[in-house]
Structures are given as structure tokens and as C-alpha cells.
Design a protein around this motif. Structure first.
Motif, PDB file in Angstrom:
ATOM      1  N   MET A   1      38.730  41.853  56.158  1.00 39.90           N
ATOM      2  CA  MET A   1      38.998  41.705  54.730  1.00 39.90           C
ATOM      3  C   MET A   1      40.488  41.615  54.441  1.00 39.90           C
ATOM      4  O   MET A   1      40.925  40.987  53.482  1.00 39.90           O
ATOM      5  CB  MET A   1      38.401  42.886  53.972  1.00 39.90           C
ATOM      6  CG  MET A   1      36.884  42.961  54.021  1.00 39.90           C
ATOM      7  SD  MET A   1      36.093  41.739  52.959  1.00 39.90           S
ATOM      8  CE  MET A   1      36.463  42.452  51.356  1.00 39.90           C
ATOM      9  N   GLY A   2      41.310  42.208  55.307  1.00 44.97           N
ATOM     10  CA  GLY A   2      42.750  42.217  55.057  1.00 44.97           C
ATOM     11  C   GLY A   2      43.368  40.839  55.102  1.00 44.97           C
ATOM     12  O   GLY A   2      44.291  40.539  54.332  1.00 44.97           O
ATOM     13  N   ILE A   3      42.873  39.996  56.006  1.00 37.92           N
ATOM     14  CA  ILE A   3      43.437  38.648  56.122  1.00 37.92           C
ATOM     15  C   ILE A   3      42.449  37.574  55.666  1.00 37.92           C
ATOM     16  O   ILE A   3      42.706  36.379  55.837  1.00 37.92           O
ATOM     17  CB  ILE A   3      43.864  38.367  57.578  1.00 37.92           C
ATOM     18  CG1 ILE A   3      42.643  38.392  58.497  1.00 37.92           C
ATOM     19  CG2 ILE A   3      44.924  39.337  58.026  1.00 37.92           C
ATOM     20  CD1 ILE A   3      42.964  37.936  59.916  1.00 37.92           C
TER      21      ILE A   3
ATOM     22  N   ALA B   1      44.165  30.772  42.828  1.00 36.99           N
ATOM     23  CA  ALA B   1      43.282  31.893  42.514  1.00 36.99           C
ATOM     24  C   ALA B   1      43.158  32.850  43.698  1.00 36.99           C
ATOM     25  O   ALA B   1      43.222  34.072  43.535  1.00 36.99           O
ATOM     26  CB  ALA B   1      41.907  31.377  42.105  1.00 36.99           C
ATOM     27  N   LEU B   2      42.988  32.296  44.892  1.00 39.27           N
ATOM     28  CA  LEU B   2      42.871  33.146  46.076  1.00 39.27           C
ATOM     29  C   LEU B   2      44.168  33.896  46.353  1.00 39.27           C
ATOM     30  O   LEU B   2      44.145  35.067  46.761  1.00 39.27           O
ATOM     31  CB  LEU B   2      42.496  32.289  47.291  1.00 39.27           C
ATOM     32  CG  LEU B   2      41.091  31.667  47.269  1.00 39.27           C
ATOM     33  CD1 LEU B   2      40.902  30.749  48.473  1.00 39.27           C
ATOM     34  CD2 LEU B   2      40.016  32.747  47.250  1.00 39.27           C
ATOM     35  N   SER B   3      45.292  33.243  46.113  1.00 41.05           N
ATOM     36  CA  SER B   3      46.586  33.895  46.335  1.00 41.05           C
ATOM     37  C   SER B   3      46.783  35.070  45.379  1.00 41.05           C
ATOM     38  O   SER B   3      47.231  36.156  45.785  1.00 41.05           O
ATOM     39  CB  SER B   3      47.728  32.881  46.158  1.00 41.05           C
ATOM     40  OG  SER B   3      47.614  31.819  47.088  1.00 41.05           O
TER      41      SER B   3
ATOM     42  N   ASN C   1      46.319  43.878  47.228  1.00 37.36           N
ATOM     43  CA  ASN C   1      47.345  44.668  47.923  1.00 37.36           C
ATOM     44  C   ASN C   1      48.160  45.526  46.968  1.00 37.36           C
ATOM     45  O   ASN C   1      48.646  46.595  47.355  1.00 37.36           O
ATOM     46  CB  ASN C   1      48.287  43.738  48.701  1.00 37.36           C
ATOM     47  CG  ASN C   1      47.654  43.180  49.959  1.00 37.36           C
ATOM     48  OD1 ASN C   1      47.677  43.798  51.005  1.00 37.36           O
ATOM     49  ND2 ASN C   1      47.057  42.000  49.841  1.00 37.36           N
ATOM     50  N   VAL C   2      48.284  45.080  45.711  1.00 34.33           N
ATOM     51  CA  VAL C   2      49.097  45.807  44.741  1.00 34.33           C
ATOM     52  C   VAL C   2      48.303  46.907  44.054  1.00 34.33           C
ATOM     53  O   VAL C   2      48.824  48.020  43.833  1.00 34.33           O
ATOM     54  CB  VAL C   2      49.696  44.836  43.699  1.00 34.33           C
ATOM     55  CG1 VAL C   2      50.363  45.607  42.562  1.00 34.33           C
ATOM     56  CG2 VAL C   2      50.686  43.898  44.359  1.00 34.33           C
ATOM     57  N   ARG C   3      47.050  46.628  43.735  1.00 32.56           N
ATOM     58  CA  ARG C   3      46.277  47.549  42.907  1.00 32.56           C
ATOM     59  C   ARG C   3      45.365  48.473  43.686  1.00 32.56           C
ATOM     60  O   ARG C   3      44.781  49.386  43.115  1.00 32.56           O
ATOM     61  CB  ARG C   3      45.451  46.758  41.885  1.00 32.56           C
ATOM     62  CG  ARG C   3      46.278  45.825  41.020  1.00 32.56           C
ATOM     63  CD  ARG C   3      45.458  45.312  39.847  1.00 32.56           C
ATOM     64  NE  ARG C   3      45.158  46.390  38.914  1.00 32.56           N
ATOM     65  CZ  ARG C   3      43.941  46.648  38.430  1.00 32.56           C
ATOM     66  NH1 ARG C   3      42.906  45.900  38.827  1.00 32.56           N
ATOM     67  NH2 ARG C   3      43.751  47.633  37.585  1.00 32.56           N
TER      68      ARG C   3
END
Length: 208
Positions: free
Chosen positions: A151-153, A196-198, A205-207
Motif C-alpha cells: 500500500m505504501g508504494i 488525483a492519484l498524486s 502520507n500527510v494525514r
């Protein structure tokens, strides 16, 4: 004189032994290895050449407005899920991230499936071109599946997949003699999807 290169001439109509050993049946009605009769295959080649010369394509008769509406309608889940990832409570964030990844898998797989549809209907195309289209048709699905392994990448994998799919499609769509507006539509849709994906990746990663 600049004669158009798509000019074609059907010669030696009538009976002969080249396609029929008995010499009874008309040569123009004999099937080629592709299954098409000589006359039908010649007519198809003529029309494809005419399309390349004049800019005509069978898809020019397709409802361009409907294609644009359906294409941009397909972006709605991408946009809504992206917004949700920035608005909802962090406890709910994971559900929308998974939803975005899942929808990306579906759309990326769909882009590959388009090539199977065209290849299976292109009886007059060279065998190597059909083989290439069929092979490429499954690759976007494999890329999409790989995005679920980590999920991370996952979003980075899908972004790369959509960009590569567009670049490859530009090459294949020229072979298919598709109209210019269809490739323009693909470019616009790809830009929105990648954006949208970006943004979803940043939110994850921020929230979180």
C-alpha cells in the motif's frame, strides 16, 4: 504527379488455378489465410489506405460527445475519493485510500482490455501486430495488481502504470487508425487520473 499511395487495383478477376486447383471458382472469392476473400481483403486495404491519406476513420462516425461524457464521468470516483481523503476524519482515511486504489485497478485493467477488443476484431492486421496487442493488453492489469502488494508504494505504481499506458497507447492507436480526438481525450483523462492519484498519495502520507 503526386498520386496518393492508397490507390489499389484489383487485377486478373475471373477463374484461375492459383487459389483453386480445379480452376472453377472465381479467384476474387477465394479465401486468404486470414479467412477473408481476396476481394474483401483488397477492399479493406484500400479503405485503410484511404483513411490514412484523408484522415477518415470509422470512429469519426462515433458519437464524440458521448465518448467525452462517458470518459469524464469515469473520473468522478477519482475526484470524489481524492477530496474525501483530504476531508474525512483520519480514522476513515484508510477506507478511501483502498477505494482509490481499487478503482485505479479497475480503470487500468480496462485500458488494457481495449487492446484485446481491437485485436480480436482486426482480422486483416499482421499476426505480429495482433500478438503485440494481446500481450500488451494484459500488462496494465499486472501493473494494477502489483499496486496492491504494498500500500505504501501502490499509488506510485499506478501513476507509473497510467503514464506508461498512455505512451504505449499513442503508438498502438496510430496502427488502429483511431481519430485524433480520441488520443486527445486519453491524454486529458490520464492527466486528471495522475493528478488525483498524486494528491491521494500525499494525503495518505500527510494525514495518516
Amino acid at each position: 504527379m503526386n498520386a496518393p499511395y492508397w490507390c489499389g487495383i484489383l487485377l486478373a478477376a475471373g477463374k484461375g488455378r492459383r487459389f483453386d486447383a480445379s480452376g472453377v471458382r472465381n479467384k476474387l472469392l477465394q479465401p486468404l489465410p486470414s479467412g477473408l476473400a481476396v476481394a474483401a481483403a483488397s477492399a479493406q486495404k484500400f479503405m485503410l489506405g484511404f483513411a490514412a491519406q484523408s484522415g477518415y476513420s470509422p470512429m469519426n462516425t462515433f458519437d464524440q460527445q458521448l465518448a467525452n461524457r462517458l470518459g469524464f464521468s469515469g473520473l468522478v470516483p477519482f475526484v470524489l475519493l481524492t477530496l474525501a481523503c483530504w476531508i474525512v476524519h483520519p480514522d476513515w482515511l484508510g477506507y478511501f485510500i483502498k477505494g482509490q486504489l481499487s478503482y485505479g485497478i479497475a480503470i487500468l485493467s480496462f485500458l488494457g482490455g481495449l487492446h484485446w477488443g481491437v485485436a480480436l476484431m482486426s482480422h486483416d492486421r499482421p499476426a505480429d501486430e495482433i500478438k503485440q496487442a494481446l500481450i500488451w493488453g494484459v500488462i496494465p492489469t499486472m501493473i494494477a495488481w502489483c499496486s496492491m502488494i504494498n500500500m505504501g508504494i501502490g499509488f506510485l505504481v499506478q501513476i507509473l502504470g497510467f503514464v506508461v499506458a498512455y505512451q504505449v497507447d499513442k503508438h498502438f492507436y496510430q496502427r488502429y487508425a483511431l481519430p485524433g480526438w480520441f488520443l486527445v481525450l486519453r491524454f486529458r483523462l490520464t492527466c486528471v487520473v495522475v493528478t488525483a492519484l498524486s494528491l491521494t498519495f500525499i494525503a495518505a502520507n500527510v494525514r495518516s
